[in-house]
Design a protein around this motif. Structure first.
Motif, PDB file in Angstrom:
ATOM      1  N   HIS A  62       0.534  -0.738   0.201  1.00  0.00           N
ATOM      2  CA  HIS A  62      -0.400   0.124  -0.067  1.00  0.00           C
ATOM      3  C   HIS A  62       0.510   0.881   0.328  1.00  0.00           C
ATOM      4  CE1 HIS A  62      -3.695  -2.587   1.288  1.00  0.00           C
ATOM      5  NE2 HIS A  62      -3.897  -2.217   0.120  1.00  0.00           N
ATOM      6  N   MET A  65       1.840   1.216  -3.454  1.00  0.00           N
ATOM      7  CA  MET A  65       0.757   2.176  -4.715  1.00  0.00           C
ATOM      8  C   MET A  65       0.103   3.117  -4.478  1.00  0.00           C
ATOM      9  SD  MET A  65      -3.526   1.538  -3.519  1.00  0.00           S
ATOM     10  CE  MET A  65      -3.232   2.067  -2.187  1.00  0.00           C
ATOM     11  N   ILE A 176       0.850  -0.611 -10.152  1.00  0.00           N
ATOM     12  CA  ILE A 176      -0.073  -1.205  -9.626  1.00  0.00           C
ATOM     13  C   ILE A 176      -0.355  -3.193  -9.292  1.00  0.00           C
ATOM     14  CG2 ILE A 176      -1.933  -1.247  -7.809  1.00  0.00           C
ATOM     15  CD1 ILE A 176      -2.018   1.992  -8.476  1.00  0.00           C
ATOM     16  N   LYS A 188      -7.284  -1.151  -5.883  1.00  0.00           N
ATOM     17  CA  LYS A 188      -6.540  -0.751  -5.534  1.00  0.00           C
ATOM     18  C   LYS A 188      -5.882   0.498  -7.269  1.00  0.00           C
ATOM     19  CE  LYS A 188      -6.321  -3.253  -2.702  1.00  0.00           C
ATOM     20  NZ  LYS A 188      -6.315  -2.092  -0.973  1.00  0.00           N
ATOM     21  N   SER A 192      -5.442   4.860  -8.357  1.00  0.00           N
ATOM     22  CA  SER A 192      -5.197   5.278  -8.958  1.00  0.00           C
ATOM     23  C   SER A 192      -5.796   6.521 -10.401  1.00  0.00           C
ATOM     24  CB  SER A 192      -4.072   4.202 -10.124  1.00  0.00           C
ATOM     25  OG  SER A 192      -3.372   5.011 -10.779  1.00  0.00           O
TER      26      SER A 192
END
Length: 511
Positions: A62, A65, A176, A188, A192
């Motif tokens: 994370h 990310m 990712i 996830k 982005s």
């Protein structure tokens, strides 16, 4: 499900499903004991190597990310903070307002073409060094713009800024995708895409406050984001490792290889692990650079990206033209124009609150129920976008031309951006899942179509408004969004698997 008698039929089914996904998934599907979590078969199957990004700790995943998404946001905020100051910028540079608009949308063109360098380069030296280098280039561009005294030098700086910041839009979602499992990718990747869609509006808000301040002025709209890009560079150094992981065939243990160029100590100290691949995957830079063009013949990529490009096109049209329209129609100041960005910000946040969880719910249900998995299942989440994109555009255009209240077009903008955010998350996740081994290249084609389409919008929106009225361009693209849907995304929802099976796999991968 833990016994072999139950596991074998499930793996046989999975093997049939995964004709168009990576070899490493196919390899995993024939093993009798698949790794599972919470009753879900993990896809891709992780190796036993702790260096495998799929095996990273939750914090490490994370943090990576967040760093990617943060820089995708900040670099594009630096692009859009200047848009709010179109009028004072035109006065400072001694150019017309319509000419000053091009300083705002020129970086968008670089977001379309520059990734065609970053993507193949990342296959040779890794994603980490490319992302580090491109952030530094973006920072140089911001410095050039801040110190510019002429229109020409400012334009050069904007080109450099766009070229550097573009890497996070292309390599970000692919990175990712490297570190999360299929049933996690919706949320996830959605983070982005949220950063990407939100950035123009956040930039508008921030730019309005900065440029409206007489002590700061428009140059501060670049050096303030520059500080945040510098903070992002520090985050990259500590929290964004290399995500490319080279898996060999089943006959060999999965390992990640690093280049020994310059000795392992120097490069490894900075987290630079240059992938070393088997002989059959050694290709020239020109070969790798031309591979994305191969994906133009795959309908799953082109049809989805084309429809999305049509839907997204007015995003930049609204952002670039809003300062001029709202100044003329509602006598908005620079600060007022900046505050109008909250409508798009709210729309994007609500859109992602729906899109990411909806995609993951679709995947989890299918995998827990043991149903045949197809990436086309993801497209079920697109329906709200088909309604809200045209509805928002119509509301935005008609309320300005025929109404009097400034709040109505901003509500229309929020509705439109809600749909754009849903479409972005759904389409990008779908494309990446159709061809995961070519994820960076598929995303390259997706971004090329998105940014080239949107880059052209300011060139025809102004003439259409002048000759046909404000409603005309927004009404036109509302109609086009609905018209092209059944021939693009609709076809993929109906016969997507058959189309992908007929086209086969691109048949190459660096990883």
């Amino acid at each position: 499900m833990s016994t072999k008698k139950e596991a074998i039929p499930q793996t046989d089914m999975i093997e049939d499903q995964e004709k168009n996904v990576s070899e490493r998934e196919d390899a995993a599907s024939v093993e009798p004991n698949l790794k599972m979590r919470d009753g879900i078969v993990l896809m891709p199957q992780p190796s036993d190597d702790p260096n495998d990004p799929l095996n990273w700790s939750s914090f490490r995943k994370h943090a990576a990310m967040f760093t990617i998404s943060y820089l995708a946001l900040v670099c594009y905020v630096a692009v859009t903070t200047l848009v709010t100051g179109t009028v004072p910028l035109a006065e400072s540079m001694h150019v017309s307002k319509s000419t000053a608009v091009y300083l705002g949308n020129t970086p968008v063109a670089l977001y379309a073409v520059a990734p065609w360098l970053w993507s193949p380069l990342s296959h040779f030296i890794g994603r980490r060094p490319v992302l580090l280098m491109s952030n530094i280039i973006a920072m140089v561009g911001a410095i050039v713009v801040t110190t510019s005294k002429t229109y020409a030098s400012c334009m050069v700086g904007r080109v450099i800024l766009g070229a550097g910041g573009s890497s996070f839009w292309t390599l970000g979602p692919a990175s990712i995708g490297d570190i999360f499992f299929r049933h996690e990718k919706g949320k996830k990747i959605g983070v982005s895409t949220l950063a990407i869609v939100v950035s123009p509006f956040l930039g508008t808000i921030v730019g309005g406050f900065i440029i409206n301040n007489d002590k700061l002025g428009w140059p501060a709209s670049q050096w303030i984001p520059l500080i945040f890009m510098g903070a992002g560079l520090i985050m990259q150094i500590f929290f964004l490792p290399e995500t490319i992981y080279t898996r060999e065939t089943r006959a060999h243990p999965a390992t990640i290889s690093t280049s020994t160029t310059g000795g392992s100590t120097l490069w490894a100290r900075y987290g630079i692990h240059i992938p070393k691949r088997s002989e059959e995957k050694h290709h020239s830079f020109v070969f790798i650079a031309t591979r994305p063009f191969v994906l133009f013949k795959y309908p799953a990529v082109i049809l989805a990206a084309f429809w999305y490009g049509i839907a997204y096109m007015m995003h930049v049209g609204i952002t670039s033209e809003l300062p001029l329209i709202f100044e003329a129609e509602y006598n908005f100041s620079v600060l007022d124009t900046g505050l109008s960005g909250f409508s798009g910000l709210i729309g994007a946040l609500v859109g992602e609150a729906y899109a990411g969880p909806a995609l993951d719910l679709i995947a989890k249900r299918a995998m827990k129920q043991g149903r045949e998995w197809r990436p086309e299942h993801r497209l079920k989440a697109i329906w709200p976008a088909l309604v809200t994109v045209p509805a928002g555009l119509i509301m935005f255009g008609t309320s300005i031309q025929f109404g009097k209240a400034w709040i109505t077009p901003l509500v229309g903008q929020a509705v439109y951006i809600f749909g754009v955010e849903v479409a972005t998350t759904v389409i990008q996740t779908y494309i990446l899942e159709c061809y995961p081994r070519q994820g960076a290249e598929a995303n390259l084609v997706f971004n090329l179509i998105r940014n080239l389409f949107s880059y052209t919008s300011p060139f025809f929106v102004q003439p259409m408004i002048a000759n046909l009225g404000i409603t005309s361009p927004f009404g036109l693209f509302a109609a086009l969004t609905v018209f092209f849907f059944p021939f693009t995304v609709g076809v993929l929802m109906w016969r997507g698997k058959q189309i992908r099976d007929k086209g086969g796999d691109p048949g190459w991968s660096r990883d």
